[in-house]
Design an enzyme around this catalytic site. Structure first.
Site, PDB file in Angstrom:
ATOM      1  N   SER A 146       0.872  -1.178   0.000  1.00 14.33           N
ATOM      2  CA  SER A 146       0.000   0.000   0.000  1.00 14.33           C
ATOM      3  C   SER A 146       0.909   1.227   0.000  1.00 14.33           C
ATOM      4  O   SER A 146       2.076   1.129   0.413  1.00 14.33           O
ATOM      5  CB  SER A 146      -0.848   0.000   1.283  1.00 14.33           C
ATOM      6  N   TYR A 159      -2.299  -1.265  10.259  1.00 14.06           N
ATOM      7  CA  TYR A 159      -2.263  -1.402   8.791  1.00 14.06           C
ATOM      8  C   TYR A 159      -0.938  -0.890   8.241  1.00 14.06           C
ATOM      9  O   TYR A 159      -0.303  -1.546   7.412  1.00 14.06           O
ATOM     10  CB  TYR A 159      -3.438  -0.614   8.199  1.00 14.06           C
TER      11      TYR A 159
HETATM   12  P1  NAI Z   1     -11.833  -5.688  -0.515  1.00 11.49           P
HETATM   13  O1  NAI Z   1     -12.370  -5.593   0.867  1.00 11.49           O
HETATM   14  O2  NAI Z   1     -12.674  -5.277  -1.661  1.00 11.49           O
HETATM   15  O3  NAI Z   1     -11.340  -7.180  -0.797  1.00 11.49           O
HETATM   16  C1  NAI Z   1     -10.574  -7.887   0.145  1.00 11.49           C
HETATM   17  C2  NAI Z   1     -10.937  -9.365   0.068  1.00 11.49           C
HETATM   18  O4  NAI Z   1     -10.092 -10.062   1.005  1.00 11.49           O
HETATM   19  C3  NAI Z   1     -12.390  -9.655   0.489  1.00 11.49           C
HETATM   20  O5  NAI Z   1     -13.035 -10.446  -0.490  1.00 11.49           O
HETATM   21  C4  NAI Z   1     -12.241 -10.416   1.797  1.00 11.49           C
HETATM   22  O6  NAI Z   1     -13.262 -11.384   2.012  1.00 11.49           O
HETATM   23  C5  NAI Z   1     -10.883 -11.062   1.623  1.00 11.49           C
HETATM   24  N1  NAI Z   1     -10.287 -11.470   2.896  1.00 11.49           N
HETATM   25  C6  NAI Z   1     -10.326 -10.801   4.081  1.00 11.49           C
HETATM   26  N2  NAI Z   1      -9.719 -11.534   5.028  1.00 11.49           N
HETATM   27  C7  NAI Z   1      -9.288 -12.672   4.434  1.00 11.49           C
HETATM   28  C8  NAI Z   1      -8.603 -13.826   4.902  1.00 11.49           C
HETATM   29  N3  NAI Z   1      -8.263 -13.970   6.197  1.00 11.49           N
HETATM   30  N4  NAI Z   1      -8.310 -14.800   4.024  1.00 11.49           N
HETATM   31  C9  NAI Z   1      -8.671 -14.698   2.717  1.00 11.49           C
HETATM   32  N5  NAI Z   1      -9.342 -13.643   2.227  1.00 11.49           N
HETATM   33  C10 NAI Z   1      -9.642 -12.650   3.079  1.00 11.49           C
HETATM   34  O7  NAI Z   1     -10.479  -4.867  -0.475  1.00 11.49           O
HETATM   35  P2  NAI Z   1      -9.489  -4.318  -1.614  1.00 11.49           P
HETATM   36  O8  NAI Z   1      -9.525  -2.868  -1.535  1.00 11.49           O
HETATM   37  O9  NAI Z   1      -9.715  -5.010  -2.885  1.00 11.49           O
HETATM   38  O10 NAI Z   1      -8.105  -4.762  -0.970  1.00 11.49           O
HETATM   39  C11 NAI Z   1      -7.217  -5.700  -1.560  1.00 11.49           C
HETATM   40  C12 NAI Z   1      -5.827  -5.404  -1.050  1.00 11.49           C
HETATM   41  O11 NAI Z   1      -5.427  -4.101  -1.497  1.00 11.49           O
HETATM   42  C13 NAI Z   1      -5.702  -5.377   0.472  1.00 11.49           C
HETATM   43  O12 NAI Z   1      -4.473  -5.975   0.829  1.00 11.49           O
HETATM   44  C14 NAI Z   1      -5.679  -3.898   0.794  1.00 11.49           C
HETATM   45  O13 NAI Z   1      -5.019  -3.629   1.991  1.00 11.49           O
HETATM   46  C15 NAI Z   1      -4.915  -3.375  -0.398  1.00 11.49           C
HETATM   47  N6  NAI Z   1      -5.062  -1.948  -0.646  1.00 11.49           N
HETATM   48  C16 NAI Z   1      -6.289  -1.427  -0.942  1.00 11.49           C
HETATM   49  C17 NAI Z   1      -6.414  -0.077  -1.175  1.00 11.49           C
HETATM   50  C18 NAI Z   1      -7.732   0.555  -1.484  1.00 11.49           C
HETATM   51  O14 NAI Z   1      -7.824   1.792  -1.464  1.00 11.49           O
HETATM   52  N7  NAI Z   1      -8.779  -0.215  -1.778  1.00 11.49           N
HETATM   53  C19 NAI Z   1      -5.245   0.832  -1.126  1.00 11.49           C
HETATM   54  C20 NAI Z   1      -4.009   0.161  -0.816  1.00 11.49           C
HETATM   55  C21 NAI Z   1      -3.936  -1.185  -0.592  1.00 11.49           C
END
Ligand code: NAI
Length: 258
Positions: A146, A159
């Site tokens: 991130s 985080y």
């Molecule tokens: P999101 O919430 O849309 O998707 C995350 C997915 O991870 C969900 O489907 C959830 O069920 C799954 N998940 C949660 N805990 C889990 C576990 N223990 N085992 C397996 N799956 C699990 O979030 P997003 O935004 O797509 O995030 C994806 C990655 O990108 C994360 O690592 C987040 O920290 C990172 N990120 C996101 C940003 C944003 O602005 N959306 C910015 C920077 C990084």
């Protein structure tokens, strides 16, 4: 042909957090260029739907319920992939969660949860899949960091710690596994329109629209990211276009960190 460089035809591609947001967009894009997709998530309903949607488009995809913080789940994935495919070519360690709290306000359970999902999960699944990747001649691992793994942010202590850990874990893995022809890189998204980002507005008790708009204004490109923006970077790192790229981070954030 230049197209051949980003083809992943018949490459086995594993994506965590594949049921939503960035993971879902990456799973779609990697499938479009020929990847055999293995989608992992704790959200079984959305994960099964994501895999079914891909199959209906004519792509090869399956979903396995996997909590990346659970060693047994990760081992099960290893055994399944070994039996069904005999190889892993691309691993996108993407699952992550955020709690918008300072050290003082964050309870210990939430500290552990954020660090376990976002950092330990990268270690655990890699531990079980790297041997398979090495045995099949190498591959590409992409870990989701991130912008807040590279600089601090407010009300996000666990985080920021976890994501900074992911950035340096990436380098350590690149050093250890380069000799096995495994490239390991980190993608560092800026604010991207996903359920995770919208949930941050809720956690901070601010209006969603205003929260997203203020993030957009801070960026030279004047908008927040789409999941596809990030998936494009993932495809680059997964593909032969990045054949000499390892141990680094790709910032995809509309210029926010600049
Ligand atoms: P999101 O919430 O849309 O998707 C995350 C997915 O991870 C969900 O489907 C959830 O069920 C799954 N998940 C949660 N805990 C889990 C576990 N223990 N085992 C397996 N799956 C699990 O979030 P997003 O935004 O797509 O995030 C994806 C990655 O990108 C994360 O690592 C987040 O920290 C990172 N990120 C996101 C940003 C944003 O602005 N959306 C910015 C920077 C990084």
């Amino acid at each position: 042909m230049i197209q051949d460089y980003f083809q992943l035809k018949n490459k086995v591609c594993v994506v965590t957090g594949a049921a939503s947001g960035i993971g879902l967009a990456a799973a779609n894009l990697l499938a479009e260029v020929g990847g055999k997709m293995v989608l992992l998530d704790i959200n079984e309903e959305n994960g099964q739907k994501a895999a079914k949607d891909l199959r209906e488009k004519g792509y090869q995809a399956e979903f396995i319920k996997c909590d990346v913080t659970n060693a047994k789940d990760c081992q099960h994935v290893q055994h399944h992939i070994e039996k069904e495919y005999g190889a892993v070519d691309v691993l996108f360690n993407n699952a992550g969660i955020i709690k918008r709290k300072s050290v003082v306000d964050l309870d210990e359970h939430d500290w552990d949860l954020v660090v376990d999902v976002s950092l330990k999960g990268v270690y655990l699944l890699s531990k079980y899949l790297i041997p398979l990747m090495a045995a099949s001649g190498g591959g590409s691992i992409i870990n989701t960091g991130s912008g807040w793994g590279l600089k601090g942010g407010d009300q996000a202590a666990a985080y920021c710690a976890a994501k900074a850990g992911v950035v340096n874990l990436t380098k350590a893995m690149a050093i250890d596994h380069g000799p096995q022809n495994i490239r390991v890189n980190c993608i560092c998204p800026g604010d991207t329109d996903t359920p995770l980002l919208r949930d941050e507005a809720k956690q901070l008790n601010v209006k969603e629209d205003a929260f997203l708009a203020s993030s957009a204004i801070d960026r030279p490109l004047s908008r927040i990211g789409t999941p596809k923006d990030i998936a494009n970077g993932v495809l680059f790192l997964a593909s032969n276009l990045a054949s000499w790229v390892t141990g680094t981070e790709l910032i995809v954030d509309g210029g926010g960190l600049a």
